[in-house]
Write an enzyme that holds these catalytic residues in place. Structure first.
Site, PDB file in Angstrom:
ATOM      1  N   GLU A 101      43.387  33.606  42.154  1.00  0.00           N
ATOM      2  CA  GLU A 101      43.745  33.716  40.739  1.00  0.00           C
ATOM      3  C   GLU A 101      45.233  33.459  40.534  1.00  0.00           C
ATOM      4  OE1 GLU A 101      42.363  37.557  39.395  1.00  0.00           O
ATOM      5  OE2 GLU A 101      40.263  36.939  39.483  1.00  0.00           O
ATOM      6  N   HIS A 122      40.414  36.825  33.945  1.00  0.00           N
ATOM      7  CA  HIS A 122      40.448  38.208  34.440  1.00  0.00           C
ATOM      8  C   HIS A 122      40.928  39.158  33.335  1.00  0.00           C
ATOM      9  CE1 HIS A 122      40.780  40.691  38.393  1.00  0.00           C
ATOM     10  NE2 HIS A 122      40.339  41.425  37.394  1.00  0.00           N
TER      11      HIS A 122
END
Length: 313
Positions: A261, A279
């Protein structure tokens, strides 16, 4: 006023900072680099992080005065728990604060994927009327398989029941009675994979769950299954998911988390039958206020030697 010093590495809502300042000096170094963290952490009795900061063995080694590390949120996979134990540092989190936010996002991802809401919206913004092409599916009477039936998994089950979904759940840490009390029907993992129309994942990332949803797992699923993951990147093998999407085994996926990420514009992220969010499961105003209060009071309790609600290590 105590001489405790608390370091914030990823920010914290003002209500949490105000609680801390009643008993400690608070330094907000939001966005601090890994190198800078090693230079300053030795000056602090406590540190509060989110998911960005990696609390490595080197951090614990440098944190000679560190007594407690608090995670504002649920997952602690960014904190080396073995290193914490070796150095006698307590680790706490705030597991209840974000339950509602993540459960609601999970339901949103289900609806977005089955009804192709992002595609419909993009079409409208491009001046296209895609009505004839937009024939999605309903949640009504679908079988929802929930892997991981803790706070968030059971909150998803409660919301799914309002859509009249059939909920089955797998969680090796819960008894059949516990699962049934939380609006689910207990299942083995294999049966869940075989029977579910939609699968939603709510497990932590650890050695047991890493790549849990892999090529073998996809092979056991129904053709045309939908997959939702707002838990942790790495639980789903992304290469296997992409292959399942390409073959049609998986009709669509809703993903809030990724193995790396941010993931960049990967084939999975850009796939037309994948709805992605960055997220944001815990990113609501309400959840962040709750998390700040919870972690501030828990960190102070650890410093004071008081009983802890959410000790992880």
């Amino acid at each position: 006023m105590s001489e405790w010093k608390v370091l914030l590495t990823d920010g914290l809502e003002e209500n949490g900072q105000a609680i801390l300042r009643q008993f400690a000096t608070v330094d907000n170094h939001s966005g601090i680099s890994a190198e800078e963290l090693l230079e300053v952490v030795g000056n602090y009795d406590a540190m509060i992080v989110r998911g960005r900061t990696k609390v490595t063995p080197a951090v614990f080694e440098a944190g000679k005065n560190l007594k407690v590390v608090g995670r504002a949120g649920v997952g602690v996979d960014n904190i080396d728990l073995n290193a914490a134990k070796a150095k006698g540092v307590t680790v706490v989190n705030s597991p209840t604060a974000t339950t509602i936010a993540v459960a609601e996002l999970t339901m949103g991802l289900m609806l977005a994927v089955l009804r192709e809401i992002p595609r419909a919206d993009a079409g409208m913004k491009a001046g296209k009327w895609l009505k004839k092409e937009m024939e999605g599916g309903e949640l009504w009477r679908k079988t929802l398989g929930i892997i991981g039936f803790g706070r968030i998994g059971s909150a998803v089950a409660q919301r799914a029941s309002a859509f009249e979904m059939n909920v089955i759940a797998y969680d090796p840490l819960r008894t059949r009675e516990e699962i049934e009390q939380r609006c689910g029907c207990s299942s083995t993992l294999d049966d869940l994979l075989e029977q579910s129309d939609i699968i939603s994942i709510h497990t932590p990332l650890n050695d047991t769950t890493r790549n849990l949803i892999n090529e073998d797992a996809f092979a056991k699923m129904k053709d045309g299954v939908y997959l939702i993951c707002a838990a942790r990147g790495g639980v789903v093998n992304e290469e296997a998911l992409l292959a399942a999407l390409e073959s049609g085994k998986v009709a669509g996926a809703g993903l809030d988390v990724f193995a790396v990420e941010p993931p960049g514009v990967t084939p999975l992220v850009s796939h037309p039958r994948v709805v992605c969010t960055p997220h944001i499961g815990a990113q609501t105003v309400e959840a962040q206020v709750r998390a700040a209060e919870d972690i501030a009071t828990e960190v102070l309790a650890a410093l004071k030697g008081e009983p802890l609600r959410w000790k992880v290590a």
